[in-house]
Every structure is written in C-alpha cells, then in structure tokens.
Design a protein around this motif. Structure first.
Motif, mmCIF file in Angstrom:
data_model
loop_
_atom_site.group_PDB
_atom_site.id
_atom_site.type_symbol
_atom_site.label_atom_id
_atom_site.label_comp_id
_atom_site.label_asym_id
_atom_site.label_seq_id
_atom_site.Cartn_x
_atom_site.Cartn_y
_atom_site.Cartn_z
ATOM 1 N N PHE A 115 0.841 -1.201 0.000
ATOM 2 C CA PHE A 115 0.000 0.000 0.000
ATOM 3 C C PHE A 115 0.873 1.247 0.000
ATOM 4 C CE2 PHE A 115 -2.367 3.351 2.210
ATOM 5 C CZ PHE A 115 -3.584 3.332 1.553
ATOM 6 N N SER A 116 1.961 1.212 0.787
ATOM 7 C CA SER A 116 2.838 2.384 0.921
ATOM 8 C C SER A 116 3.556 2.717 -0.376
ATOM 9 C CB SER A 116 3.862 2.142 2.031
ATOM 10 O OG SER A 116 3.226 1.895 3.263
ATOM 11 N N HIS A 179 -6.483 4.229 12.687
ATOM 12 C CA HIS A 179 -5.932 3.542 11.517
ATOM 13 C C HIS A 179 -7.030 2.841 10.718
ATOM 14 C CE1 HIS A 179 -2.556 2.087 9.229
ATOM 15 N NE2 HIS A 179 -2.933 0.825 9.364
ATOM 16 N N THR A 182 -7.979 5.796 8.457
ATOM 17 C CA THR A 182 -6.923 6.332 7.601
ATOM 18 C C THR A 182 -6.456 5.327 6.559
ATOM 19 O OG1 THR A 182 -5.181 5.672 9.159
ATOM 20 C CG2 THR A 182 -6.079 7.901 9.391
ATOM 21 N N LYS A 183 -6.593 4.021 6.837
ATOM 22 C CA LYS A 183 -6.094 3.030 5.880
ATOM 23 C C LYS A 183 -7.000 1.822 5.686
ATOM 24 C CE LYS A 183 -2.242 -0.078 4.850
ATOM 25 N NZ LYS A 183 -0.906 -0.576 5.274
#
Length: 218
Positions: A115-116, A179, A182-183
């Motif tokens: 993902f990053s 989190h 946010t993700k």
C-alpha cells in the motif's frame, strides 16, 4: 528454524520451494509479519488463484518473500520496503537458478503489493498477491494486527475524549482505531480481482463490526 519442515508443508504443493525460501523470508521480530502471516496470505492467494488462474509457483515465491526486508511502520523509509524486498527476492531466486523471466515476475509482484509503495500491479500474479496480502489487513485478523502494531509503536488504543475523531484530525500514529479510517477501510475499494473483491466485502464487514463493538464498550 526448527519447525521448517512443518512450515514448508503448509505451502503445498510448493513445499520444496518453501523449504528453500523460508530461511530468507523473515526480517526482524514483527509478529504481524511472521510465519502465520505468510501462511494466511498463501491460503488467501490459493483461494483467489483457484478462481482467477495464474502461475502458482511464481505466486508461492512472491508470497514467501514479500516481507523479506523489514522496515518499521513509523520509519521514513517505509515506502521503500517492497522495493528492498523485491531486490532481495531477485538475489535469492537467482541463487536458486530461476529463469530471469520468472524472477522478474516475482519481483514485480513483491514490488507492487505494498500500500505504501503505491505502484499498480500489472500481472495477474501481482494482483493476486496484493489482494491476498490486503485481505490479511482487514477482518478480525486485520483488527488484531492493527492493535498489535499500535502496541509496538507505543500508540494508545483511542482518544478517550474523542474516539472517532469527530472534532479532531485523525492520527493513527497516536491512536490505533484511527488507523481503521486512515487506511484499513480504504483497502476494500482497491482490490484487483473479482474473487478478492468478494472476499474483501466479507472481511470489511467483520472489521466494521469489531470497531462498532469497541465503540459500544467505551
């Protein structure tokens, strides 16, 4: 790794390959990216591959080596983790005598799973790996991993005055359940395969249930 034969057998029908790759598969002591994570991702990948097709041997190698370089979640180099893992995987597979074409396919899958990294997967195997790995980030296991990582990073479970960030910015470095927004809830919209998308709907529903139960108790 005293349990290597038993662990390798869990990656059937590629147990022999797993025995060769497992010694290279781990870095650091992160319990959210350990042998159990690899086994779950492999099970997810097999479920998707059974419907979607793809090269099972390439997929097994990609699963086994996708986290072979450890970069902590709070590291400024986090976005480089998949590239570093792909480079290490290339070296490992080259040492085992794999063809360059197959190594390239595995390296691409590893590079794009993160993902990053934010790099789109182009092959079926890469799409399956990304989906299989992301399935392990949502659902009940995803919630458990989120809280585990928050503990490793020294984060709190939630803001006691504003748990759902209704009057403050989300901050998943400070609070674990931030989190989710946010993700984790964003992952369900980005699945690459039809089978992965179907499984993601089930897992996301479980994840939302976990959050709802937690909020009810606090």
């Amino acid at each position: 790794m005293t349990r290597l034969p038993a662990l390798a057998a869990a990656f059937a029908p590629h147990g022999e390959l797993a025995a060769a790759l497992l010694p290279h598969a781990f870095a650091g002591n992160d319990g959210s990216h350990d042998a159990s994570h690899l086994m779950r991702v492999w099970k997810n990948a097999q479920r998707i591959q059974a419907e979607e097709g793809g090269d099972s041997r390439q997929l097994a190698a990609a699963v086994l080596l996708h986290d072979c370089v450890a970069v902590e979640k709070n590291s400024p180099r986090r976005a480089e983790a998949s590239r570093l893992a792909a480079e290490k995987a290339w070296q490992v597979l080259d040492g085992l005598g794999w063809r360059t074409l197959d190594i390239s396919a595995v390296a691409h899958a590893i590079l794009t799973h993160s993902f990053s990294a934010n790099i789109p997967p182009e092959t079926l195997e890469a799409k399956i790996l990304q989906d299989a790995d992301r399935l392990d980030a949502i659902g009940m296991v995803g919630a458990a991993r989120c809280f585990y990582i928050a503990g490793r990073m020294g984060s709190g479970l939630y803001d006691p005055l504003d748990p759902l960030a209704e009057a403050r910015p989300l901050d998943d470095k400070a609070f674990a359940i931030d989190h989710f927004e946010t993700k984790l809830f964003r992952l369900a919209d980005g699945f690459q395969t039809k089978a992965g998308r179907r499984l993601a709907v089930e897992r996301e529903a479980r994840l939302r249930s976990v959050l709802a139960m937690l909020v009810d108790e606090i």
